[in-house]
Design a protein around this motif. Structure first.
Motif, PDB file in Angstrom:
ATOM      1  N   VAL A  76       0.854  -1.181   0.000  1.00 32.54           N
ATOM      2  CA  VAL A  76       0.000   0.000   0.000  1.00 32.54           C
ATOM      3  C   VAL A  76       0.892   1.234   0.000  1.00 32.54           C
ATOM      4  O   VAL A  76       1.720   1.401   0.898  1.00 32.54           O
ATOM      5  CB  VAL A  76      -0.936   0.021   1.219  1.00 32.54           C
ATOM      6  CG1 VAL A  76      -1.770   1.300   1.219  1.00 32.54           C
ATOM      7  CG2 VAL A  76      -1.829  -1.209   1.236  1.00 32.54           C
ATOM      8  N   THR A 128     -10.137  -9.864   2.276  1.00 36.36           N
ATOM      9  CA  THR A 128     -11.290 -10.630   2.735  1.00 36.36           C
ATOM     10  C   THR A 128     -12.324  -9.697   3.330  1.00 36.36           C
ATOM     11  O   THR A 128     -12.006  -8.655   3.875  1.00 36.36           O
ATOM     12  CB  THR A 128     -10.918 -11.669   3.794  1.00 36.36           C
ATOM     13  OG1 THR A 128     -10.528 -10.980   4.998  1.00 36.36           O
ATOM     14  CG2 THR A 128      -9.778 -12.530   3.301  1.00 36.36           C
ATOM     15  N   GLY A 129     -13.547 -10.096   3.246  1.00 41.54           N
ATOM     16  CA  GLY A 129     -14.634  -9.255   3.735  1.00 41.54           C
ATOM     17  C   GLY A 129     -14.713  -9.156   5.241  1.00 41.54           C
ATOM     18  O   GLY A 129     -15.319  -8.242   5.768  1.00 41.54           O
ATOM     19  N   ASP A 130     -14.081 -10.076   5.942  1.00 44.16           N
ATOM     20  CA  ASP A 130     -14.186 -10.009   7.388  1.00 44.16           C
ATOM     21  C   ASP A 130     -12.875  -9.642   8.042  1.00 44.16           C
ATOM     22  O   ASP A 130     -12.678  -9.843   9.229  1.00 44.16           O
ATOM     23  CB  ASP A 130     -14.693 -11.327   7.958  1.00 44.16           C
ATOM     24  CG  ASP A 130     -13.746 -12.484   7.644  1.00 44.16           C
ATOM     25  OD1 ASP A 130     -14.109 -13.629   7.941  1.00 44.16           O
ATOM     26  OD2 ASP A 130     -12.644 -12.244   7.119  1.00 44.16           O
ATOM     27  N   ALA A 131     -11.980  -9.088   7.277  1.00 41.98           N
ATOM     28  CA  ALA A 131     -10.674  -8.647   7.798  1.00 41.98           C
ATOM     29  C   ALA A 131      -9.966  -9.779   8.529  1.00 41.98           C
ATOM     30  O   ALA A 131      -9.121  -9.537   9.380  1.00 41.98           O
ATOM     31  CB  ALA A 131     -10.837  -7.439   8.735  1.00 41.98           C
ATOM     32  N   GLY A 132     -10.305 -11.008   8.175  1.00 44.80           N
ATOM     33  CA  GLY A 132      -9.750 -12.141   8.911  1.00 44.80           C
ATOM     34  C   GLY A 132      -8.261 -12.299   8.794  1.00 44.80           C
ATOM     35  O   GLY A 132      -7.637 -12.923   9.640  1.00 44.80           O
ATOM     36  N   TYR A 133      -7.696 -11.744   7.783  1.00 47.02           N
ATOM     37  CA  TYR A 133      -6.251 -11.850   7.618  1.00 47.02           C
ATOM     38  C   TYR A 133      -5.539 -10.556   7.983  1.00 47.02           C
ATOM     39  O   TYR A 133      -4.358 -10.400   7.737  1.00 47.02           O
ATOM     40  CB  TYR A 133      -5.929 -12.257   6.183  1.00 47.02           C
ATOM     41  CG  TYR A 133      -6.422 -13.637   5.871  1.00 47.02           C
ATOM     42  CD1 TYR A 133      -7.661 -13.838   5.302  1.00 47.02           C
ATOM     43  CD2 TYR A 133      -5.653 -14.760   6.182  1.00 47.02           C
ATOM     44  CE1 TYR A 133      -8.132 -15.097   5.035  1.00 47.02           C
ATOM     45  CE2 TYR A 133      -6.115 -16.025   5.921  1.00 47.02           C
ATOM     46  CZ  TYR A 133      -7.357 -16.196   5.350  1.00 47.02           C
ATOM     47  OH  TYR A 133      -7.821 -17.452   5.082  1.00 47.02           O
ATOM     48  N   GLY A 134      -6.272  -9.630   8.546  1.00 39.13           N
ATOM     49  CA  GLY A 134      -5.653  -8.379   8.939  1.00 39.13           C
ATOM     50  C   GLY A 134      -5.483  -7.418   7.778  1.00 39.13           C
ATOM     51  O   GLY A 134      -5.679  -7.779   6.630  1.00 39.13           O
ATOM     52  N   TYR A 135      -5.165  -6.232   8.087  1.00 36.13           N
ATOM     53  CA  TYR A 135      -4.968  -5.216   7.073  1.00 36.13           C
ATOM     54  C   TYR A 135      -3.504  -5.081   6.701  1.00 36.13           C
ATOM     55  O   TYR A 135      -2.621  -5.354   7.498  1.00 36.13           O
ATOM     56  CB  TYR A 135      -5.365  -3.845   7.618  1.00 36.13           C
ATOM     57  CG  TYR A 135      -6.818  -3.573   7.807  1.00 36.13           C
ATOM     58  CD1 TYR A 135      -7.219  -2.332   8.284  1.00 36.13           C
ATOM     59  CD2 TYR A 135      -7.796  -4.506   7.543  1.00 36.13           C
ATOM     60  CE1 TYR A 135      -8.547  -2.032   8.475  1.00 36.13           C
ATOM     61  CE2 TYR A 135      -9.121  -4.222   7.734  1.00 36.13           C
ATOM     62  CZ  TYR A 135      -9.498  -2.982   8.204  1.00 36.13           C
ATOM     63  OH  TYR A 135     -10.807  -2.692   8.400  1.00 36.13           O
ATOM     64  N   TYR A 148      -9.569   1.113   2.946  1.00 37.40           N
ATOM     65  CA  TYR A 148     -10.046   1.910   4.072  1.00 37.40           C
ATOM     66  C   TYR A 148      -9.187   3.154   4.238  1.00 37.40           C
ATOM     67  O   TYR A 148      -7.992   3.134   3.950  1.00 37.40           O
ATOM     68  CB  TYR A 148      -9.961   1.094   5.375  1.00 37.40           C
ATOM     69  CG  TYR A 148     -10.582  -0.267   5.292  1.00 37.40           C
ATOM     70  CD1 TYR A 148      -9.853  -1.359   4.836  1.00 37.40           C
ATOM     71  CD2 TYR A 148     -11.901  -0.469   5.669  1.00 37.40           C
ATOM     72  CE1 TYR A 148     -10.418  -2.618   4.748  1.00 37.40           C
ATOM     73  CE2 TYR A 148     -12.481  -1.727   5.597  1.00 37.40           C
ATOM     74  CZ  TYR A 148     -11.737  -2.794   5.128  1.00 37.40           C
ATOM     75  OH  TYR A 148     -12.316  -4.036   5.047  1.00 37.40           O
ATOM     76  N   TYR A 177     -11.025  -4.686  -0.647  1.00 33.97           N
ATOM     77  CA  TYR A 177     -11.419  -3.821   0.456  1.00 33.97           C
ATOM     78  C   TYR A 177     -10.325  -2.807   0.767  1.00 33.97           C
ATOM     79  O   TYR A 177      -9.171  -3.176   0.982  1.00 33.97           O
ATOM     80  CB  TYR A 177     -11.704  -4.652   1.709  1.00 33.97           C
ATOM     81  CG  TYR A 177     -12.894  -5.557   1.563  1.00 33.97           C
ATOM     82  CD1 TYR A 177     -12.809  -6.756   0.870  1.00 33.97           C
ATOM     83  CD2 TYR A 177     -14.110  -5.209   2.117  1.00 33.97           C
ATOM     84  CE1 TYR A 177     -13.903  -7.587   0.719  1.00 33.97           C
ATOM     85  CE2 TYR A 177     -15.212  -6.030   1.980  1.00 33.97           C
ATOM     86  CZ  TYR A 177     -15.102  -7.214   1.280  1.00 33.97           C
ATOM     87  OH  TYR A 177     -16.188  -8.027   1.137  1.00 33.97           O
ATOM     88  N   THR A 204      -7.374  -4.977   2.442  1.00 34.87           N
ATOM     89  CA  THR A 204      -7.416  -6.388   2.798  1.00 34.87           C
ATOM     90  C   THR A 204      -8.152  -7.137   1.698  1.00 34.87           C
ATOM     91  O   THR A 204      -8.904  -6.538   0.928  1.00 34.87           O
ATOM     92  CB  THR A 204      -8.080  -6.605   4.173  1.00 34.87           C
ATOM     93  OG1 THR A 204      -7.982  -7.976   4.529  1.00 34.87           O
ATOM     94  CG2 THR A 204      -9.540  -6.212   4.140  1.00 34.87           C
ATOM     95  N   TYR A 232     -14.707   3.728   3.645  1.00 32.59           N
ATOM     96  CA  TYR A 232     -14.180   2.460   3.190  1.00 32.59           C
ATOM     97  C   TYR A 232     -14.841   2.081   1.867  1.00 32.59           C
ATOM     98  O   TYR A 232     -15.845   2.666   1.461  1.00 32.59           O
ATOM     99  CB  TYR A 232     -14.355   1.354   4.234  1.00 32.59           C
ATOM    100  CG  TYR A 232     -15.781   0.961   4.529  1.00 32.59           C
ATOM    101  CD1 TYR A 232     -16.564   1.716   5.406  1.00 32.59           C
ATOM    102  CD2 TYR A 232     -16.347  -0.183   3.968  1.00 32.59           C
ATOM    103  CE1 TYR A 232     -17.857   1.345   5.685  1.00 32.59           C
ATOM    104  CE2 TYR A 232     -17.643  -0.565   4.253  1.00 32.59           C
ATOM    105  CZ  TYR A 232     -18.397   0.222   5.118  1.00 32.59           C
ATOM    106  OH  TYR A 232     -19.691  -0.150   5.401  1.00 32.59           O
ATOM    107  N   PHE A 266      -1.252  -1.867   5.854  1.00 28.01           N
ATOM    108  CA  PHE A 266      -1.332  -0.414   5.971  1.00 28.01           C
ATOM    109  C   PHE A 266      -0.296   0.282   5.107  1.00 28.01           C
ATOM    110  O   PHE A 266       0.786  -0.247   4.848  1.00 28.01           O
ATOM    111  CB  PHE A 266      -1.087   0.017   7.429  1.00 28.01           C
ATOM    112  CG  PHE A 266      -2.295  -0.080   8.302  1.00 28.01           C
ATOM    113  CD1 PHE A 266      -2.585  -1.254   8.966  1.00 28.01           C
ATOM    114  CD2 PHE A 266      -3.145   1.000   8.452  1.00 28.01           C
ATOM    115  CE1 PHE A 266      -3.708  -1.349   9.773  1.00 28.01           C
ATOM    116  CE2 PHE A 266      -4.267   0.919   9.253  1.00 28.01           C
ATOM    117  CZ  PHE A 266      -4.549  -0.263   9.912  1.00 28.01           C
TER     118      PHE A 266
END
Lengths: 114, 109
Positions: free
Chosen positions: A4, A96-103, A33, A31, A94, A48, A105
């Protein structure tokens, strides 16, 4: 693989000026943010996006606008800068839709409005 | 309402001492929690996620649903651990994270 990328790293604006903070990612993440980080206040979500052409407000959207014309880019626009917008701005993404793997930055943009 | 609370703004310990950074959360759903770290003048980076139950740089964190906590622990702090630590809660419905206000860890020699 740059991850990023945020530009600029630093900027000083006068009250009432406008600017765009750039954010680009090369990981094909859907995704993205924008957060602002104020001292002692943690990170607050501004806007977002869940994909190209789709954006939504976060906790503190007033005074900002965003667009998402491509998967890679998610610019943040300040139309009439105010001292209250002095902050450090972070873009994140990220896949995944549930931020399961973290962002992932970006390195941040330090903005001062005088 | 969803909320993440980190009660300590600053935690100062000596090198070699145990450290525990507290995090409590409020969420009606099934929580997914993370710890992020920000070293001086660097970007935030993921340190731990509770689903993986891993140990990174000697840090561990256990989700306690009964106490709604996700405290970060390390048995022997090192000077290079000095940083800002943020606890974060994932909102699956929106795909975004809610962050606590952060705790600054200072490890003295």
């Amino acid at each position: 693989n740059a991850g990023v990328t945020q530009t600029p790293k630093f900027r000083i604006l006068k009250i009432g000026q406008s600017m765009t903070l750039q954010c680009a990612q090369d990981m094909n993440h859907n995704y993205m943010y924008w957060y602002r980080q104020d001292p002692g206040m943690g990170l607050k979500l501004i806007y977002y996006s869940v994909g190209a052409g789709i954006t939504d407000k976060g906790e503190v959207p007033n005074g900002y606008n965003v667009s998402r014309s491509t998967t890679e880019d998610f610019p943040l626009r300040l139309e009439l800068a105010a001292p209250s917008q002095t902050s450090v701005y972070f873009c994140a993404s990220t896949n995944t839709g549930d931020a399961g793997y973290g962002y992932t930055f970006g390195s941040g943009t330090r903005l001062t409005v005088v | 309402a969803q909320r993440v609370t980190q009660p300590e703004k600053l935690l100062s310990v000596f090198k070699g001492a145990p450290v525990e950074l507290k995090c409590n959360y409020s969420y009606s759903g099934s929580p997914e929690l993370f710890w992020y770290v920000q070293y001086s003048r660097q970007r935030l980076q993921l340190l731990l996620r509770h689903i993986s139950r891993e140990s990174i740089k000697g840090f561990t964190a256990d989700l306690n649903k009964g106490e709604t906590s996700f405290h970060l622990k390390k048995p022997f702090a090192q000077e290079e651990d000095s940083a800002m630590y943020y606890c974060a809660l994932s909102l699956r419905s929106q795909g975004n994270l809610i962050f606590g206000k952060g705790t600054k860890l200072s490890v003295k020699p």
